[in-house]
Design a protein around this motif. Sequence first.
Motif, PDB file in Angstrom:
ATOM      1  N   UNK A 264       0.829  -1.192   0.000  1.00 22.19           N
ATOM      2  CA  UNK A 264       0.000   0.000   0.000  1.00 22.19           C
ATOM      3  C   UNK A 264       0.871   1.254   0.000  1.00 22.19           C
ATOM      4  N   UNK A 265       0.317   2.292  -0.568  1.00 23.28           N
ATOM      5  CA  UNK A 265       0.963   3.608  -0.539  1.00 23.28           C
ATOM      6  C   UNK A 265       0.937   4.108   0.911  1.00 23.28           C
ATOM      7  N   UNK A 266       2.068   4.536   1.443  1.00 23.62           N
ATOM      8  CA  UNK A 266       2.099   4.985   2.845  1.00 23.62           C
ATOM      9  C   UNK A 266       1.883   6.493   2.967  1.00 23.62           C
ATOM     10  N   UNK A 267       2.064   7.216   1.865  1.00 26.90           N
ATOM     11  CA  UNK A 267       1.833   8.664   1.859  1.00 26.90           C
ATOM     12  C   UNK A 267       0.411   8.933   1.374  1.00 26.90           C
ATOM     13  N   UNK A 268      -0.038  10.141   1.569  1.00 33.51           N
ATOM     14  CA  UNK A 268      -1.324  10.607   1.026  1.00 33.51           C
ATOM     15  C   UNK A 268      -2.506   9.807   1.543  1.00 33.51           C
TER      16      UNK A 268
ATOM     17  N   UNK B 157       3.683   4.703  17.729  1.00 30.36           N
ATOM     18  CA  UNK B 157       4.822   4.668  16.805  1.00 30.36           C
ATOM     19  C   UNK B 157       4.345   4.565  15.350  1.00 30.36           C
ATOM     20  N   UNK B 158       3.335   3.738  15.098  1.00 31.60           N
ATOM     21  CA  UNK B 158       2.855   3.636  13.708  1.00 31.60           C
ATOM     22  C   UNK B 158       2.168   4.929  13.281  1.00 31.60           C
ATOM     23  N   UNK B 159       1.496   5.609  14.220  1.00 32.52           N
ATOM     24  CA  UNK B 159       0.901   6.919  13.892  1.00 32.52           C
ATOM     25  C   UNK B 159       2.013   7.869  13.435  1.00 32.52           C
ATOM     26  N   UNK B 160       3.111   7.886  14.188  1.00 32.76           N
ATOM     27  CA  UNK B 160       4.228   8.782  13.822  1.00 32.76           C
ATOM     28  C   UNK B 160       4.843   8.366  12.485  1.00 32.76           C
ATOM     29  N   UNK B 161       4.938   7.059  12.247  1.00 34.56           N
ATOM     30  CA  UNK B 161       5.531   6.588  10.979  1.00 34.56           C
ATOM     31  C   UNK B 161       4.655   6.976   9.784  1.00 34.56           C
ATOM     32  N   UNK B 162       3.341   6.804   9.916  1.00 32.97           N
ATOM     33  CA  UNK B 162       2.457   7.195   8.802  1.00 32.97           C
ATOM     34  C   UNK B 162       2.543   8.704   8.567  1.00 32.97           C
ATOM     35  N   UNK B 163       2.602   9.481   9.659  1.00 33.06           N
ATOM     36  CA  UNK B 163       2.701  10.936   9.500  1.00 33.06           C
ATOM     37  C   UNK B 163       4.025  11.295   8.816  1.00 33.06           C
ATOM     38  N   UNK B 164       5.113  10.637   9.241  1.00 33.24           N
ATOM     39  CA  UNK B 164       6.424  10.925   8.643  1.00 33.24           C
ATOM     40  C   UNK B 164       6.456  10.537   7.166  1.00 33.24           C
ATOM     41  N   UNK B 165       5.635   9.545   6.797  1.00 33.27           N
ATOM     42  CA  UNK B 165       5.584   9.110   5.393  1.00 33.27           C
ATOM     43  C   UNK B 165       4.738  10.042   4.534  1.00 33.27           C
ATOM     44  N   UNK B 166       4.051  10.996   5.174  1.00 32.71           N
ATOM     45  CA  UNK B 166       3.276  11.960   4.388  1.00 32.71           C
ATOM     46  C   UNK B 166       1.782  11.747   4.431  1.00 32.71           C
ATOM     47  N   UNK B 167       1.294  11.002   5.419  1.00 29.95           N
ATOM     48  CA  UNK B 167      -0.150  10.812   5.574  1.00 29.95           C
ATOM     49  C   UNK B 167      -0.693  11.722   6.672  1.00 29.95           C
TER      50      UNK B 167
END
Length: 256
Positions: A1-5, A20-30
Amino acid sequence: MELAHRTVLVVGGTSGIGRELARRFAAAGSTVAVAGRNADALAELAAEGFSTFEADVTDDASVTAVRDAVLALHPDLDTVITMSGVMLLEDLRDPAHFEAARTTVDTNLLGTIRVVDAFTPHLVGRGAGTFITVTSGIAFLPFPPMPTYAASKAAVHAYSEALRVQLAGTGVGVVELVPPAVATAGQEQVNPHALPLDGFATEVMGLLAQEPTPDEILVEKVLMHRWAEREGTYDGLVAQRAQALSMLPGRQGAGQ
Ligand SMILES: NC(=O)c1ccc[n+]([C@@H]2O[C@H](COP(=O)([O-])OP(=O)(O)OC[C@H]3O[C@@H](n4cnc5c(N)ncnc54)[C@H](OP(=O)(O)O)[C@@H]3O)[C@@H](O)[C@H]2O)c1
């Protein structure tokens, strides 16, 4: 899956793996929203830029209210992670364990079902989206000191499989995250083998990014749990894990 947008809601994102996953998705651009009960943790996450929502997954009305509030702010929500969970020890020789059993089922199993039910009409209505449910290696290889926990996670596994089939053709996918022991929630004190959170999250994001996304997110360390029955190691590993019964208050020695 696309992790950004993406627009992601992590229910149970106030600490540990969810945060941690919330921070990772945010860092990926979501865009990421977080829900949970802990007001202080929500305030800290709000200060980091997350939209935050107070939610108790054991309470029908709370879940419905959060659904309405999240969708009002994030009408493009496309990903819901059902991370909320409790991990409780139970001594089955003491009937007083029942309250722990009740809390475990209400949070881990019924909590997952409540959140999935709340967001299914939205995701099916938009014709695209993903539920990420959360089980455990313990769903596949019981850990005797946590019997109802194991049962609840095995149930979420079975539920996720049925949900995936029932939603087939709607555009809504179901991905099951199956963590092994990860160094969160005091695990680091009791389990020296728990995976560091940072490395675990990196492995998870790498697996999520695969196309197509696997139905189950299995980091290397959980494979021995996931496939123990198939590999014929199940009985030996359960016997080995029985040693951990000594961590129950009132049990003197291994396996007693
Ligand atoms: N760490 C591990 O070794 C491990 C291994 C396998 C699976 N898992 C699973 O991974 C998930 C996250 O665990 P973790 O290790 O990150 O533990 P954690 O830090 O204790 O996180 C648990 C999360 O669940 C939330 N939660 C608990 N009860 C809730 C309720 N009634 N309503 C709403 N949210 C609730 C907590 O938020 P509030 O307190 O703010 O409500 C918190 O955000 C759990 O489902 C757990 O079973 C963990």
